[in-house]
Design a protein around this motif. Structure first.
Motif, short mmCIF file in Angstrom:
data_model
loop_
_atom_site.label_atom_id
_atom_site.label_comp_id
_atom_site.label_asym_id
_atom_site.label_seq_id
_atom_site.Cartn_x
_atom_site.Cartn_y
_atom_site.Cartn_z
N GLY A 2 -48.68 -26.96 -66.37
CA GLY A 2 -47.82 -28.11 -66.66
C GLY A 2 -46.73 -28.30 -65.62
O GLY A 2 -46.20 -27.34 -65.06
N LYS A 3 -46.39 -29.57 -65.36
CA LYS A 3 -45.37 -29.86 -64.35
C LYS A 3 -44.02 -29.26 -64.71
O LYS A 3 -43.25 -28.85 -63.84
CB LYS A 3 -45.25 -31.37 -64.17
N ARG A 4 -43.71 -29.21 -66.00
CA ARG A 4 -42.41 -28.69 -66.44
C ARG A 4 -42.34 -27.18 -66.40
O ARG A 4 -41.25 -26.60 -66.43
CB ARG A 4 -42.12 -29.18 -67.87
N ALA A 5 -43.52 -26.51 -66.36
CA ALA A 5 -43.54 -25.05 -66.44
C ALA A 5 -42.80 -24.42 -65.26
O ALA A 5 -42.10 -23.42 -65.43
CB ALA A 5 -44.98 -24.55 -66.49
N GLY A 6 -42.97 -24.98 -64.07
CA GLY A 6 -42.32 -24.42 -62.89
C GLY A 6 -40.81 -24.54 -62.89
O GLY A 6 -40.14 -23.86 -62.12
N LYS A 7 -40.27 -25.40 -63.76
CA LYS A 7 -38.83 -25.56 -63.88
C LYS A 7 -38.26 -24.78 -65.06
O LYS A 7 -37.07 -24.89 -65.37
CB LYS A 7 -38.48 -27.04 -64.02
N GLY A 8 -39.12 -24.03 -65.73
CA GLY A 8 -38.65 -23.21 -66.84
C GLY A 8 -38.64 -23.89 -68.18
O GLY A 8 -38.19 -23.30 -69.17
N HIS A 9 -39.14 -25.13 -68.25
CA HIS A 9 -39.15 -25.85 -69.52
C HIS A 9 -40.41 -25.51 -70.31
O HIS A 9 -41.41 -25.05 -69.76
CB HIS A 9 -39.09 -27.35 -69.27
N ASP A 10 -40.37 -25.80 -71.60
CA ASP A 10 -41.55 -25.59 -72.42
C ASP A 10 -42.55 -26.71 -72.19
O ASP A 10 -42.18 -27.84 -71.88
CB ASP A 10 -41.17 -25.49 -73.89
N PRO A 57 -36.39 -14.29 -65.31
CA PRO A 57 -36.12 -15.30 -64.28
C PRO A 57 -37.41 -15.91 -63.75
O PRO A 57 -38.46 -15.27 -63.75
CB PRO A 57 -35.41 -14.50 -63.20
N LEU A 58 -37.34 -17.16 -63.27
CA LEU A 58 -38.53 -17.87 -62.85
C LEU A 58 -39.08 -17.38 -61.51
O LEU A 58 -40.14 -17.82 -61.09
CB LEU A 58 -38.22 -19.37 -62.72
N SER A 59 -38.37 -16.47 -60.86
CA SER A 59 -38.86 -15.96 -59.57
C SER A 59 -40.20 -15.25 -59.71
O SER A 59 -40.96 -15.15 -58.75
CB SER A 59 -37.83 -15.00 -58.96
N HIS A 60 -40.54 -14.80 -60.92
CA HIS A 60 -41.80 -14.08 -61.14
C HIS A 60 -42.95 -15.04 -61.40
O HIS A 60 -44.12 -14.65 -61.35
CB HIS A 60 -41.69 -13.13 -62.33
N PHE A 61 -42.65 -16.30 -61.70
CA PHE A 61 -43.67 -17.22 -62.18
C PHE A 61 -44.41 -17.88 -61.02
O PHE A 61 -43.80 -18.39 -60.08
CB PHE A 61 -43.04 -18.30 -63.06
N ARG A 62 -45.74 -17.87 -61.08
CA ARG A 62 -46.58 -18.58 -60.12
C ARG A 62 -47.65 -19.34 -60.90
O ARG A 62 -48.27 -18.79 -61.80
CB ARG A 62 -47.27 -17.61 -59.15
N ARG A 63 -47.83 -20.60 -60.54
CA ARG A 63 -48.90 -21.36 -61.17
C ARG A 63 -50.25 -20.75 -60.80
O ARG A 63 -50.41 -20.21 -59.71
CB ARG A 63 -48.85 -22.81 -60.72
N PRO A 64 -51.23 -20.83 -61.69
CA PRO A 64 -52.57 -20.32 -61.37
C PRO A 64 -53.11 -20.95 -60.09
O PRO A 64 -52.94 -22.15 -59.84
CB PRO A 64 -53.40 -20.74 -62.58
N GLY A 65 -53.72 -20.13 -59.25
CA GLY A 65 -54.27 -20.61 -57.99
C GLY A 65 -53.37 -20.40 -56.80
O GLY A 65 -53.79 -20.53 -55.66
N ARG A 66 -52.10 -20.04 -57.06
CA ARG A 66 -51.16 -19.78 -55.98
C ARG A 66 -51.00 -18.28 -55.80
O ARG A 66 -50.93 -17.54 -56.77
CB ARG A 66 -49.79 -20.40 -56.28
N SER A 67 -50.95 -17.85 -54.57
CA SER A 67 -50.78 -16.43 -54.28
C SER A 67 -49.40 -15.97 -54.70
O SER A 67 -48.40 -16.64 -54.44
CB SER A 67 -50.99 -16.16 -52.79
N ALA A 68 -49.35 -14.81 -55.35
CA ALA A 68 -48.06 -14.27 -55.77
C ALA A 68 -47.23 -13.81 -54.59
O ALA A 68 -46.02 -13.66 -54.70
CB ALA A 68 -48.27 -13.11 -56.74
N SER A 69 -47.88 -13.57 -53.44
CA SER A 69 -47.15 -13.08 -52.27
C SER A 69 -46.72 -14.19 -51.33
O SER A 69 -45.94 -13.96 -50.41
CB SER A 69 -48.02 -12.08 -51.49
#
Length: 239
Positions: free
Chosen positions: A181-189, A218-230
């Motif tokens: 979801g577009k809002r997920a990367g901003k920390g929203h539900d 914190p959102l620094s740990h969050f990555r959308r599926p398909g994006r490399s965590a590194s």
């Protein structure tokens, strides 16, 4: 899937019950009571995934009570009402919500263990429920509805094999698509799906129980599926 749990054998009068809890607890998942206000079950990927597994386990464990402590998790500001715990139990077991406080006091000295779920079997039974709902959604048999009840700050969902299996699939959907979801990367539900069709109707209406995703801070740990965590996020100056 293998799921770590803690098993208990509390007693209520002459009767003993097998109760399992997820281990560790689902710290970043919250549930609001659908019988008081709008019901909202929201959690991170881990919480929703393990809840899906717990519903799948409950679907094929008619003699076991699944207890998911949720009211002491990290509070969510947007969740309505007062947070409640969750109990999944088959209708045929005969558990009355009024005896739950006594059983809950007996949830001590649990034994660590694991339970297995069969995702393909769960999907088949979920599809069977969906087919019946598609044919006559307004006249489903009582066994095809999940009956909710609230007591002692606990939401009880009384169901059967196919209803719990279908709920499990919906939770898998929320765990998989919520992070996109577009809002997920901003920390929203992110509202993804709902268990409202599984609940009883009264004069065409009934309680609502929606399912949402939210990454825990914190959102620094969050990555959308398909994006490399590194991979570092691109800046405006990046080529």
């Amino acid at each position: 899937m293998r799921l770590r749990v803690t098993e208990f054998a509390p007693r209520a009068g002459r009767y003993a019950f097998r109760v399992v809890q997820p281990s560790p607890a689902l710290r970043h998942t919250t549930l609001s009571d659908p019988l008081r206000e709008w019901g909202y079950l929201v959690g991170d990927h881990d919480g929703l995934s393990r809840l899906a597994a717990l519903f799948s386990f409950a679907a094929h464990s008619p003699r076991t009570v699944v207890h998911v402590p949720l009211r002491d998790g990290v509070p969510r500001q947007y969740a309505p009402g007062v947070p409640v715990d969750l109990v999944l139990v088959h209708r045929t077991l005969g558990l009355r919500p009024s005896v739950w406080p006594a059983l809950r006091r007996g949830l001590t000295r649990g034994i660590p263990g694991t339970v297995r779920t069969d995702e393909q079997r769960t999907a088949r039974h979920a599809a069977a429920w969906q087919a019946r709902w598609d044919r006559r959604w307004d006249r489903l048999a009582p066994v095809d509805r999940i009956r909710p009840a609230t007591h002692a700050r606990t939401l009880f969902l009384f169901g059967a094999r196919d209803t719990f299996a279908s709920a499990s699939v919906h939770l898998e959907l929320a765990a998989g698509f919520g992070p996109l979801g577009k809002r997920a990367g901003k920390g929203h539900d992110v509202l993804v799906t709902s268990l409202t069709p599984h609940l009883p109707l009264t004069r065409g209406r009934g309680p609502e129980l929606d399912i949402g995703f939210q990454a825990y801070p914190p959102l620094s740990h969050f990555r959308r599926p398909g994006r490399s965590a590194s991979r570092r996020p691109r800046t405006a100056a990046s080529p």
